[in-house]
Design a protein around this motif. Structure first.
Motif: not given
Ligand code: CS2
Length: 518
Positions: A36-39, A70-71, A112-114
């Motif tokens: 949850s802390a990943l950016k 480094w997400g 973290v995201r696609v």
């Protein structure tokens, strides 16, 4: 890790996602950091099996060891859609390591995201131009660079490049998209970025730099100068065998570990990443978790592309011709195993530069052992795909090096002819033996229609395709003679008899073999 007190499967049948992590069996390794802390800090273009088995795993290791911003944002600009699979799972997926009977599962959390950007470049450009993104990695396949394989220059006749030069703000190609992203960065925040190719093209950083720069120069708005000062294109060698995922892999996860995961990937245990130490801005410290940052990637690149990839390509064409479905089945055939080992040891290894810390014969043996892993079901047709984009670095460059020293190329010529035979046999004239996918498939089918079974004429017409065969190589008498003879053997009724012949007799004997004129 013991699992004696493990409930049978608390997650039984549920789909993987952040909410399920806590319920997974202890046999499944989970992200060892606070997701949850990943950016976001890295963007990756081309989220296929290879990326999920390689860069995303190294990044997951790095986040566990030295947490930082480094997400990964995973972008697809070609099918398949990511939203339906990885997106629904909050970026989580299972990476299975398979080695014969062993299966090891690990959930990777670094994505973290696609972003699906198949219909328009806009979603990809928004990510790539964001000041948060400091490194862009990519696995877009060899043909994604829109370069001419024989020269490495941007193919200005490529339809997507023609389009992008006319419509720079809505690009379709990878080079066009990257050039536009750099233009947006230049015009907004101006932050530097490293563009890191992770594809098996020779000197991949140089080719990526070439194709992006060629487009930037044509913009005439200072983009080329800004790029020269703010963008790095390091070369890299990447390695891990990770075939396309199958339904059976998805079922394996459900059966063994109790949950559904539509984004499973399967890879071998071996992995390697050697990256040229030439970065712009901040760079993820993948060197802390097994990658190597080096001054010179070329020796590693030649080693990997000529030995491991060269063997795969050889086994794929000879394997299909011999009726084998997967690499591990082709290499289990004593004849093909003998051929590929001899080719590597006698002809390929002498072309290599010294590679720091690696003994090439030991590497070749290790590569052959990797290819024999029965749990990695790598289809020969998958590896055979886009051969026109692969044979330069895997086969033609070592052939050229040997010819320059007047050394025999009898064995290395066989898979070159194998690639020709594979495409020729897919034509209607040769009975459409199988379905193929290669940017030059149509052209070669048209040659086969016109020429028919005359191997000499077939080989010489195909060798005249200068986007693949550098004219000086194509004109070399020894090369032509070897390819013609091998094509004739591989198109004969019994291609394996030809391979056997090559393994036992010198090719000069084959060149004079009575069957050739029969
Ligand atoms: C394969 C590669 O499909 C292919 O062309 O040869 O994907 C190969 O498995 C990887 O380069 C291994 O690192």
């Amino acid at each position: 890790m013991g699992d004696r007190s493990e409930p049978v499967s608390p997650a039984h049948g549920a789909s993987l996602g952040p909410a399920l992590l806590g319920d997974l069996s202890s046999k499944v390794r989970k992200p060892a950091y606070d997701r949850s802390a990943l950016k976001p800090g890295i963007a990756h273009i081309g989220v296929g099996a290879f990326h999920r088995c390689h860069q995303a795993e190294y990044t997951d290791d790095l986040l566990a060891k030295d947490f930082d911003r480094w997400g990964l944002v995973g972008i697809n600009i070609r099918p398949p859609l990511l939203g339906q699979t990885l997106g629904r799972q909050g970026g989580l997926y299972t990476r299975l390591i398979r080695q014969n009977d062993e299966v090891e599962a690990r959930v990777i959390g670094s994505i973290v995201r696609v972003v699906d950007s198949q219909d328009s470049a806009a979603p990809a450009l928004e990510v790539l131009s964001s000041p948060d993104i400091e490194t862009v990695t990519m696995t877009v396949t060899e043909k994604g660079y829109c370069h001419i394989p024989s020269s490495g220059a941007l193919d200005l006749d490529h339809p997507d490049i023609v389009y992008d030069l006319a419509n720079p703000q809505a690009p379709r190609s990878v080079p066009g998209m990257l050039a536009r992203a750099l233009e947006l960065r230049m015009a907004s925040h101006g932050r530097p970025v490293t563009l890191l190719s992770c594809d098996n093209i020779p000197a991949n950083g140089i080719i990526l730099g070439n194709v992006v720069r060629t487009i930037a120069e044509r913009r005439g708005n200072g983009l080329a100068e800004w790029t020269a000062a703010n963008v790095a294109f390091p070369s890299a060698m990447v390695d891990r065998i990770a075939p396309a995922t199958t339904e059976a892999d998805i079922d394996t996860v459900e059966r063994r570990f109790g949950y559904r995961d539509s984004a499973v990937v399967v890879g071998e245990r071996f992995r390697q990443w050697v990256i040229e130490n030439r970065f712009a801005g901040r760079m993820p410290r993948w060197d802390l978790v097994g990658a190597a940052f080096v001054d010179e990637v070329t020796p590693f690149e030649h080693l990997k592309m000529r030995v491991l990839n060269g063997a795969q390509t050889t086994l794929s064409y000879l394997g299909v011709l011999g009726g084998f479905e997967h690499t591990f089945e082709a290499i289990a055939d004593p004849l093909l195993a003998t051929f590929v080992r001899r080719m590597l040891m006698e002809e390929t290894l002498p072309t290599l530069m010294p590679v720091p810390g690696i003994s090439p014969p030991a590497y070749a043996e290790q590569s052959l052992a990797r290819l024999a892993n029965t749990a990695i079901r790598h289809r020969n047709h998958q590896i055979a795909t886009d051969g026109s984009q692969k044979i330069v670095q895997r086969l033609l460059n070592p052939i050229r090096d040997r010819l320059a020293k007047d050394e025999s190329i009898a064995l290395l010529s066989v898979p070159v002819a194998g690639w020709m035979a594979y495409l020729v046999k897919a034509s209607a004239r040769f009975g459409r033996a199988w379905h193929v996918s290669d940017p030059f498939a149509e052209k070669i089918a048209a040659i086969a229609e016109r020429v028919g079974a005359d191997s000499n004429e077939l080989a010489n017409t195909i060798l005249a395709i200068d986007a693949i065969f550098d004219p000086s190589l194509a004109a070399h008498d020894t090369f032509r003679a070897n390819v013609v003879a091998a094509l004739e053997g591989l198109l004969s009724e019994n291609p394996m008899a030809f391979v056997k012949y090559v393994c036992t007799e010198p090719i000069d004997a084959w060149l004079k073999h009575p069957a050739r004129s029969a």
